[in-house]
Design an enzyme around this catalytic site. Structure first.
Site, mmCIF file in Angstrom:
data_model
loop_
_atom_site.group_PDB
_atom_site.id
_atom_site.type_symbol
_atom_site.label_atom_id
_atom_site.label_comp_id
_atom_site.label_asym_id
_atom_site.label_seq_id
_atom_site.Cartn_x
_atom_site.Cartn_y
_atom_site.Cartn_z
ATOM 1 N N HIS A 1 30.736 40.867 38.460
ATOM 2 C CA HIS A 1 32.192 41.040 38.402
ATOM 3 C C HIS A 1 32.903 39.687 38.249
ATOM 4 C CE1 HIS A 1 36.047 42.836 40.432
ATOM 5 N NE2 HIS A 1 36.229 42.565 39.165
ATOM 6 N N HIS B 1 35.955 37.776 35.159
ATOM 7 C CA HIS B 1 37.118 36.950 35.528
ATOM 8 C C HIS B 1 36.896 35.476 35.185
ATOM 9 C CE1 HIS B 1 39.488 39.857 38.042
ATOM 10 N NE2 HIS B 1 38.321 40.485 38.031
ATOM 11 N N HIS C 1 34.492 44.620 32.173
ATOM 12 C CA HIS C 1 35.264 44.555 33.413
ATOM 13 C C HIS C 1 35.604 45.943 33.935
ATOM 14 C CE1 HIS C 1 38.936 44.221 35.926
ATOM 15 N NE2 HIS C 1 38.202 43.292 36.492
ATOM 16 N N ASN D 1 34.507 47.162 37.673
ATOM 17 C CA ASN D 1 35.629 47.109 38.611
ATOM 18 C C ASN D 1 36.125 48.471 39.068
ATOM 19 O OD1 ASN D 1 37.917 45.592 39.977
ATOM 20 N ND2 ASN D 1 39.038 46.996 38.653
ATOM 21 N N ILE E 1 43.361 43.209 37.004
ATOM 22 C CA ILE E 1 43.356 43.480 38.446
ATOM 23 C C ILE E 1 42.086 42.875 39.019
ATOM 24 C CG2 ILE E 1 42.252 45.732 38.144
ATOM 25 C CD1 ILE E 1 44.745 44.904 40.931
#
Length: 463
Positions: free
Chosen positions: A121, A126, A313, A317, A463
């Site tokens: 993740h 990110h 993602h 997520n 997010i």
């Protein structure tokens, strides 16, 4: 050096096939955190309220395409004057063995939860995306066609990463106080980047091949043969990957008719150079970086970037609360050692007398579990102003008739994927997508229901 022996595996898959047959037919799968975690075991064990092992888990692919756990191996290196300790745990019908298997699962799941959050993740989506965003804003003009193509895929990412650094991955933040690696969490993520991250393996086909889930097969759909045929992420993902790649190709081929146009675009070349040599500077000399000389090169690079920001993602997520909100299913920390590791007479008696209580002591504390449940609930929800793949056309795309038509084809392809996913989830023969208590796999389902249910694959890491 694994203590998982041929005899042990043979015993667990008896009635299905021999070990040699299982290896030949590629029916054995492993999740292996041994080498990544082992250097941290002694350091983490100096911290109160957590513990760690080097770990690996072995699985057998059964005829119905589900994975049967065969064994979990936990290893403690030599430390504090004690020799190495390692033990293999297997599913058991005998009471003590059954409880030890539950403890082993709790430890391994804590490792898996940490790897998921810190590597699959944070690191791979990110973190790795930031250099793409910075280079795009520094090197490509807002009028550049590749800037226009990438722009929606970078929405809110820098902001959400700044918030994560303030409250999630900061010192003594939620990750450090609730996950097994504790204060070494970010260091572990960095080591994983050094050892494991490669741009060319972030594309879905490269990722599946790299993980041993698929092999190249020109005769198969998408050019890949899945070794686990009922693998929802791969099955849905490959259709979405192809749709994304075609959308990117329609853009690139419209603006770049041949290799000379790619090579002579100074903004584009500066953009790719910055990503490699500044954004991912630690790896700037690696031989696996794609070159940027042809439209086909550019299509591969951009498809990889937008896949990571959108579909990858989304997959790692938005299912977090559904799969891990019930914390015993995915504990984030194991607080005590295995009862069988160098047990004292008193400790072993406590385990035998009340194994359930000892397991609760090993599980996350109430405050740890509650914090993680709350944060996973927040992360798994879409914001009210979320922008989903293929749902609305960017104004800049609508200005060019060829790009407008390409977007409409892309949007239609995503609607088709939504129908395919619904039919797959309704197929009783696909055991990894349905059944009692099984969460239907909708993490890569496009925007067809977005207006009603807040579901879809967002363009960006928002997010």
């Amino acid at each position: 050096e694994s203590a998982i022996t041929t005899e042990l595996v043979e015993r667990e898959i008896k009635g299905f096939m021999t070990v040699d047959e299982a290896l030949e037919q590629k029916k054995l799968f492993i999740i292996d955190y041994h080498d990544l975690l082992l250097p941290y075991v002694s350091k983490v064990r100096q911290i109160e309220g957590t513990t760690l092992y080097g770990s690996r888990a072995l699985f057998f692919l059964t005829p119905d395409c589900t994975l049967k756990p065969l064994a979990i191996e936990l290893t403690r290196p030599p430390m504090d004057g004690k020799p190495q300790w390692k033990q293999v745990f297997t599913p058991s019908l005998e009471a003590t063995g059954c409880w030890l298997w539950r403890f082993a699962k709790a430890h391994f799941l804590a490792h898996d939860s940490g790897y998921h959050e810190l590597v699959s993740h944070w690191l791979r989506t990110h973190c790795a995306t930031e250099p793409y965003i910075i280079a795009t804003n520094r090197q490509l003009s807002a009028m550049h066609p590749i800037y226009k193509l990438l722009h929606p895929h970078f929405r809110y990412t820098m902001q959400i990463n700044a918030l994560a650094r303030q409250a999630l991955i900061n010192a003594d933040g939620i990750i450090e106080t609730s996950f097994s690696p504790s204060k070494y969490s970010m260091e572990l993520s960095s080591v994983a980047y050094d050892q494991l991250w490669r741009f060319d393996k972030e594309a879905l086909p490269g990722d599946l091949i790299n993980r041993g889930i698929a092999v190249e097969d020109p005769t198969a759909p998408h050019g890949l043969k899945l070794l686990i045929e009922d693998y929802p992420f791969a099955n849905d993902g490959l259709i979405l990957w192809d749709a994304l790649k075609q959308w990117v190709a329609d853009n690139v081929n419209y603006y770049y008719k041949d290799a000379s146009m790619v090579q002579s675009d100074p903004e584009l070349q500066a953009w790719w150079t910055e990503i490699r040599t500044k954004g991912h500077e630690d790896k700037k000399d690696e031989p696996w970086w794609p070159v940027l000389k042809t439209p086909e090169d550019l299509i591969g690079i951009i498809t990889t970037i937008v896949w990571v920001a959108s579909a990858h993602h989304s997959a790692v997520n938005f299912g977090q609360y559904a799969f891990a909100g019930y914390f015993p299913n995915r504990p984030t920390i194991a607080r005590t050692n295995m009862p069988s590791e160098d047990p004292t007479r008193e400790g072993w008696k406590r385990f035998l007398d009340n194994p359930e209580f000892e397991l609760l002591v090993c599980f996350p504390s109430q405050i740890q579990a509650t914090k993680v449940m709350a944060i996973l609930d927040v992360l798994s929800n879409h914001s009210p102003d979320e922008e989903y793949l293929g749902e609305h056309m960017e104004p800049a795309w609508g200005e060019e008739p060829v790009i407008k038509e390409a977007f409409e084809r892309f949007s239609a392809k995503l609607k088709e994927l939504g129908v395919i996913i619904d039919s797959r989830n309704a197929d009783d023969s696909l055991k990894n997508r349905g059944g009692a208590g099984v969460v239907p796999y909708e993490l890569l389902k496009p925007f067809s229901e977005a207006g009603v249910t807040g579901k879809g694959v967002p363009y960006s890491i928002s997010i």
